[in-house]
Design an enzyme around this catalytic site. Structure first.
Site, mmCIF file in Angstrom:
data_model
loop_
_atom_site.group_PDB
_atom_site.id
_atom_site.type_symbol
_atom_site.label_atom_id
_atom_site.label_comp_id
_atom_site.label_asym_id
_atom_site.label_seq_id
_atom_site.Cartn_x
_atom_site.Cartn_y
_atom_site.Cartn_z
ATOM 1 N N SER A 1 0.776 -24.300 -1.896
ATOM 2 C CA SER A 1 1.578 -24.238 -0.686
ATOM 3 C C SER A 1 2.765 -25.188 -0.770
ATOM 4 C CB SER A 1 0.720 -24.577 0.529
ATOM 5 O OG SER A 1 0.331 -25.933 0.464
ATOM 6 N N LYS A 2 3.593 -25.098 0.238
ATOM 7 C CA LYS A 2 4.845 -25.856 0.273
ATOM 8 C C LYS A 2 4.680 -27.334 -0.087
ATOM 9 C CE LYS A 2 8.238 -23.115 2.056
ATOM 10 N NZ LYS A 2 8.169 -22.090 1.026
#
Length: 492
Positions: free
Chosen positions: A260-261
């Site tokens: 994820s980010k």
RNA sequence: AGCGGUAUCGUCUAGUGGUUAGGACGGGAGAUUCUCAUUCUCCAAACAGGGGUUCAAUUCCCCUUACCGCCGCCA
């Protein structure tokens, strides 16, 4: 075997994720290897979460990676349209068929009723399976519910389909990468195929589209394994030929969670923005699960395609290790033709006034600075000291070095002597060699320190590009001014 | 909870019923170089655990454990 047709079917609810890119790549490779077609389909049935911006991003990213599709929303094809929202008139027809043949039924349950069922299941620590409460509603009952204003969803009758096409409740299929997979269909609840608002659900739309687009092999992430059983049943109930399935392990972040980010870049466009080359991205991501038969890891997409065998893909998850990607990226940067590299790098040099340099100087500057780059964006910092005229920012280590007696000694001589030097690369090379040789002989200064003094004064750093060329580019006047400045400040 | 999947160096992986278990990234040491980087050489580092089957198991089978996934009128 009939024609190989594979597809990538992203949902435009975000930029193209690197994991989706890998799935797309494996589909592409499989198609190439088998002389098949690679198809792009946009799955935007959920209007709320999708946007054109993301569709564009998906197109651009796929193209940048070199994953060109044979059929898709923009290029068309025999089995279009290739955007689900443009196919809404297709789906009801097959729903009706399912309804007519008893493979589906209307469900009037409210969200609250469903919620209650789920709660009870979790209270009893049992897996939730829909109660089939609406399976045998009479016409009168349905009419009554309808009169109340309730709009039905359509559910697929799992048990009915299973019994119609299989001897036992166990459904099995032979996965291209994982081998034989099976599941007891009694554990699958009757799932919704058409929402009460009239739009199809994913599991249903996918089957219709794959069947109508004559998809022969469905290659996707293993998070879809449990959907596969549902989809097979729909294929069968509708009399469609069931495609072959292949499920890839997932890509995990270094901490084994979903990528994820917060782990850094996740979208292909993020990686590109940060200075990764798409060639490196493709090569790296291919190595997650697949390995070359000759052990040579650096390969073009065409070479990989030629060597690709889907059944040899590792079926376990793999961790996305940025270190190896970076190594690979620096490798690809070095492989890039110089002209291409010089152009690509300009994007990261906008904060500088490039007109300070002639084209030749710019090219020379890149020549001597590109080697240590792991990301294209590293160039921004790497060339900082070429700009700024007669001033340069001195970092801490360089400052410390400048304050030594040795450095001051060297710099004084340098400024004195260099005044008379002809400022060309060739000549500087010669002169500096003599210069540091003399210091070594007369005072025992190691060449390293002699050069460090000059480097620290002129570039403000202890490490950087080739000193001779650097001086030549910065020019005699500015180089000497910087050197003198270093002497003065050290003496105060 | 249930169901499904997976398990070789830290990571990506190769490989085999008998191997000094191989490579790559990363790590360490050294050489080269005006620095950094590059390049080169060398080093450390793995068959999850327990049972079977077998003359022999990392490899085949079972169990355990760990991890991942799925259980939506999301896709």
């Amino acid at each position: 075997m009939s024609e190989v047709r594979v597809r990538i079917a992203p949902s435009p609810s975000g930029n193209l994720h690197i994991g989706t890119a890998r799935t797309a790549l494996f589909n592409y490779l499989f198609a190439k290897k088998n002389n098949g077609k690679f198809i792009l389909r946009i799955e935007d049935t959920d209007a709320e979460r999708t946007s054109q911006e993301y569709v564009d991003n998906i197109f651009d990213s796929l193209k940048a990676l070199g994953l060109n599709w044979d059929e898709g929303p923009d290029v068309g094809g025999e089995y279009g349209p290739y955007t689900q929202s443009q196919r809404f008139d297709i789906y009801p027809k097959y729903i009706q068929k399912l309804l007519d043949e008893g493979f589906a039924y209307e469900c009037f349950c409210t969200p609250e009723e469903l919620e209650a069922e789920k709660e009870e299941a979790s209270r009893n620590k049992k897996a939730y399976v829909y109660s089939k409460k609406c399976e045998n509603l009479t016409e009168e009952e349905k009419a009554k519910l309808r009169a109340e204003g309730r709009k039905p969803a359509i559910r697929f009758n799992v048990a009915k389909a299973q019994k119609a096409f299989h001897d036992s409740s166990i459904l099995e299929f032979d996965d291209l990468v994982k081998g034989k997979l099976h599941m007891d269909t009694n554990l699958i609840g009757d799932f919704v195929i058409m929402k009460s608002n009239g739009t199809p659900t994913y599991n249903y739309a996918v089957v219709i589209d794959d069947a109508l687009m004559k998809i022969s092999h469905v290659i996707r992430g293993e998070d879809h394994i449990s959907n596969t059983y549902k989809q097979i049943l729909i294929f069968e109930a509708l009399g469609f030929e069931v495609p072959r399935f292949g499920h890839l392990g997932m890509i995990l972040a270094p901490d084994r969670s979903k990528l994820s980010k917060r782990h850094g870049a996740t979208a292909v466009s993020d990686f590109v923005e940060q200075g990764y080359l798409t060639e490196a991205l493709v090569n790296f991501v291919a190595l997650l699960g697949w390995s070359p038969s000759d052990g040579q890891e650096i390969k073009t997409i065409d070479e990989i395609a030629a060597d690709f065998r889907i059944n040899e893909i590792s079926s376990s998850n793999s961790i996305f290790e940025y270190d190896k990607l970076k190594w690979m990226n620096s490798h690809y940067i070095k492989m890039l033709p110089k002209e291409v590299l010089r152009e690509k790098l300009k994007k990261y040099l906008t904060k500088y006034d490039l007109s300070e340099l002639t084209e030749e100087q710019y090219n020379r500057m890149i020549d001597i600075t590109y080697e240590p780059l792991t990301l294209l964006s590293d160039i921004t910092d790497a060339v900082a000291y070429f700009f700024g005229g007669d001033k340069v920012e001195i970092d801490e280590k360089a400052q410390a070095e400048l304050e030594t007696d040795l450095s001051q000694d060297v710099l004084k001589s340098f400024v004195e002597q260099a005044e008379g030097w002809e400022w060309t690369e060739e000549n500087l090379h010669e002169k500096l060699e003599v210069f540091r040789g003399k210091f070594k002989e007369e005072k025992g200064y190691k060449p390293k320190f002699t050069m460090w003094a000059i480097r620290a004064a002129v570039t403000g750093r202890l490490c950087g590009a080739d000193m001779v060329v650097t001086l030549a580019i910065i020019g005699k006047e500015n180089s000497l001014k910087r050197a003198k400045a270093a002497i003065k400040t050290a003496m105060v």
